[in-house]
Design an enzyme around this catalytic site. Sequence first.
Site, PDB file in Angstrom:
ATOM      1  CG  ASP A   1      25.228  51.002  34.391  1.00 34.48           C
ATOM      2  OD1 ASP A   1      24.175  50.338  34.462  1.00 34.48           O
ATOM      3  OD2 ASP A   1      26.255  50.733  35.059  1.00 34.48           O
TER       4      ASP A   1
ATOM      5  CG  HIS B   1      20.608  56.712  42.952  1.00 36.14           C
ATOM      6  ND1 HIS B   1      21.767  56.266  43.530  1.00 36.14           N
ATOM      7  CD2 HIS B   1      19.733  56.895  43.977  1.00 36.14           C
ATOM      8  CE1 HIS B   1      21.602  56.174  44.849  1.00 36.14           C
ATOM      9  NE2 HIS B   1      20.382  56.544  45.135  1.00 36.14           N
TER      10      HIS B   1
ATOM     11  CB  CYS C   1       9.123  73.120  32.640  1.00 32.10           C
ATOM     12  SG  CYS C   1      10.079  72.451  31.247  1.00 32.10           S
TER      13      CYS C   1
ATOM     14  CB  CYS D   1      14.695  73.651  29.538  1.00 36.16           C
ATOM     15  SG  CYS D   1      13.080  72.998  29.080  1.00 36.16           S
TER      16      CYS D   1
HETATM   17  P1  NAD Z   1      30.308  53.072  45.495  1.00 32.43           P
HETATM   18  O1  NAD Z   1      31.323  53.594  44.539  1.00 32.43           O
HETATM   19  O2  NAD Z   1      30.065  53.860  46.733  1.00 32.43           O
HETATM   20  O3  NAD Z   1      30.725  51.597  45.960  1.00 32.43           O
HETATM   21  C1  NAD Z   1      31.015  50.586  45.032  1.00 32.43           C
HETATM   22  C2  NAD Z   1      31.472  49.368  45.823  1.00 32.43           C
HETATM   23  O4  NAD Z   1      31.669  48.304  44.898  1.00 32.43           O
HETATM   24  C3  NAD Z   1      32.784  49.578  46.578  1.00 32.43           C
HETATM   25  O5  NAD Z   1      32.577  49.221  47.939  1.00 32.43           O
HETATM   26  C4  NAD Z   1      33.785  48.645  45.884  1.00 32.43           C
HETATM   27  O6  NAD Z   1      34.661  48.039  46.801  1.00 32.43           O
HETATM   28  C5  NAD Z   1      32.873  47.619  45.244  1.00 32.43           C
HETATM   29  N1  NAD Z   1      33.382  47.061  43.983  1.00 32.43           N
HETATM   30  C6  NAD Z   1      33.792  47.757  42.895  1.00 32.43           C
HETATM   31  N2  NAD Z   1      34.128  46.913  41.898  1.00 32.43           N
HETATM   32  C7  NAD Z   1      33.967  45.658  42.390  1.00 32.43           C
HETATM   33  C8  NAD Z   1      34.176  44.359  41.839  1.00 32.43           C
HETATM   34  N3  NAD Z   1      34.588  44.181  40.588  1.00 32.43           N
HETATM   35  N4  NAD Z   1      33.941  43.277  42.633  1.00 32.43           N
HETATM   36  C9  NAD Z   1      33.521  43.437  43.928  1.00 32.43           C
HETATM   37  N5  NAD Z   1      33.285  44.638  44.481  1.00 32.43           N
HETATM   38  C10 NAD Z   1      33.504  45.744  43.724  1.00 32.43           C
HETATM   39  O7  NAD Z   1      28.974  52.828  44.666  1.00 32.43           O
HETATM   40  P2  NAD Z   1      27.453  52.826  45.158  1.00 32.43           P
HETATM   41  O8  NAD Z   1      27.339  52.176  46.489  1.00 32.43           O
HETATM   42  O9  NAD Z   1      26.659  52.337  44.014  1.00 32.43           O
HETATM   43  O10 NAD Z   1      27.102  54.374  45.380  1.00 32.43           O
HETATM   44  C11 NAD Z   1      27.593  55.345  44.489  1.00 32.43           C
HETATM   45  C12 NAD Z   1      26.556  56.164  43.727  1.00 32.43           C
HETATM   46  O11 NAD Z   1      27.158  56.433  42.485  1.00 32.43           O
HETATM   47  C13 NAD Z   1      25.273  55.504  43.388  1.00 32.43           C
HETATM   48  O12 NAD Z   1      24.299  56.392  43.758  1.00 32.43           O
HETATM   49  C14 NAD Z   1      25.240  55.364  41.860  1.00 32.43           C
HETATM   50  O13 NAD Z   1      24.067  55.979  41.370  1.00 32.43           O
HETATM   51  C15 NAD Z   1      26.358  56.210  41.355  1.00 32.43           C
HETATM   52  N6  NAD Z   1      27.245  55.593  40.321  1.00 32.43           N
HETATM   53  C16 NAD Z   1      26.705  54.798  39.333  1.00 32.43           C
HETATM   54  C17 NAD Z   1      27.540  54.233  38.388  1.00 32.43           C
HETATM   55  C18 NAD Z   1      26.924  53.353  37.331  1.00 32.43           C
HETATM   56  O14 NAD Z   1      25.779  53.564  36.943  1.00 32.43           O
HETATM   57  N7  NAD Z   1      27.638  52.329  36.860  1.00 32.43           N
HETATM   58  C19 NAD Z   1      28.925  54.446  38.440  1.00 32.43           C
HETATM   59  C20 NAD Z   1      29.437  55.291  39.445  1.00 32.43           C
HETATM   60  C21 NAD Z   1      28.571  55.851  40.393  1.00 32.43           C
END
Ligand code: NAD
Length: 261
Positions: free
Chosen positions: A111, A128, A139, A161
Site C-alpha cells: 500500500d 510482496h 514479457c 499487456c
Molecule cells: P495477516 O492478515 O495475515 O495478519 C495481520 C495481523 O495483524 C493479524 O494477526 C491481526 O491480528 C493483526 N492486526 C490487525 N490490525 C491490528 C491492529 N490495529 N493492532 C494490532 N494488531 C493488528 O497479514 P500479513 O501477516 O501481512 O500477511 C498477509 C499478506 O497479505 C501479506 O503478504 C500482505 O502482502 C498482504 N496484504 C497487504 C495489505 C496491505 O498492503 N495493507 C492488506 C491485506 C493483505
Amino acid sequence: MPSTDSQVDLRLARSLVAGAGRIVAMTGAGISTESGIPDFRGPNGLWTKNPAAERMSNLHAYVTSRQVREQSWQARLSHPGWHAEPNPAHRALVDLEHAGRLHAILTQNIDRLHQKAGSDPERVLELHGTMFDTECLSCADRRDMREALARVRAGEADPSCALCGGILKSATISFGQPLDPDVLNRAQNAVRAGDLMLVVGSSLTVQPAAGLVGLAASNGVTVVVCNGSETPYDRFAAAVLRGPLGAVLPALVSARGDDLG
Ligand code: NAD
C-alpha cells in the site's frame, strides 16, 4: 497501584528498543488496518469474512481463470489503498528513522503507506511488491497501475499487456509466485546487520517473509513482536505487545516516559 502485565511488557520492550542502535522493522497488513485497509487474517480480515476471496491472491487461479482476473480488477478499482492515509504506527517508524536508529523496513504490504508517512523509500523493502504498478506475466513490461485501471473503467474487464497481449497483473506477489530474489537478499542482509527486529502487525504465516524473523533470532538479533494476536514466532521474542498498533507503536518509540501508565 501495581503495574499490569501489559505495562510490564511495554516497559521491557521500550528498554530493548531504546538500547538498540540498528533496528529493522518487519511490517504486515495489521499496521494499515487503522488506515482503513483490511488485513487478511485479523478478526475483520478479508479472508476471515470471505474465505473464497483467497483465490484472487493465488497465481494459479489468476492465470487459469478469467473470472478470477475480472474479480481482481474490480477489487483493485475499489481498493481502499488508493485513498488511505498513514496512521500513528507508520509515523512512529518515521520517528525512529529520524532518530537514526531504524535502518530498514521490510514490509509485506503493497500500500506504500510507509513511504507516504515519510519513511525513506530507499530503506523500505517491499517484499510482496506494490499495487501501484502492473506487470505483464509474459514479457515483464511494468507500468503505472493507473493505465490498466483506466482501461477497466472504460470497459475492458480483463485488460491484457499493451505490448505482447500477455496476462496483466498488479505488481504484487501472489501465492505460488516467487519473491524478487534481489529484494529478499537485501532483506536478509538488513536482518543480519540489525541488532533488533521489530515485528509490527503480521500474523507471520506467509513464507518466506515470516522466515526473516527466524533468521533474526538465529543471528542473535533481539525480536520484539507487536501484534494483536498470537504468531508462530512469539516464542523467539524477547517481548510481545498485543494492543492496537496506533497506540502501541508511538508508546514504544516515544522518547518520553510519561505515557507508560
Ligand atoms: P495477516 O492478515 O495475515 O495478519 C495481520 C495481523 O495483524 C493479524 O494477526 C491481526 O491480528 C493483526 N492486526 C490487525 N490490525 C491490528 C491492529 N490495529 N493492532 C494490532 N494488531 C493488528 O497479514 P500479513 O501477516 O501481512 O500477511 C498477509 C499478506 O497479505 C501479506 O503478504 C500482505 O502482502 C498482504 N496484504 C497487504 C495489505 C496491505 O498492503 N495493507 C492488506 C491485506 C493483505
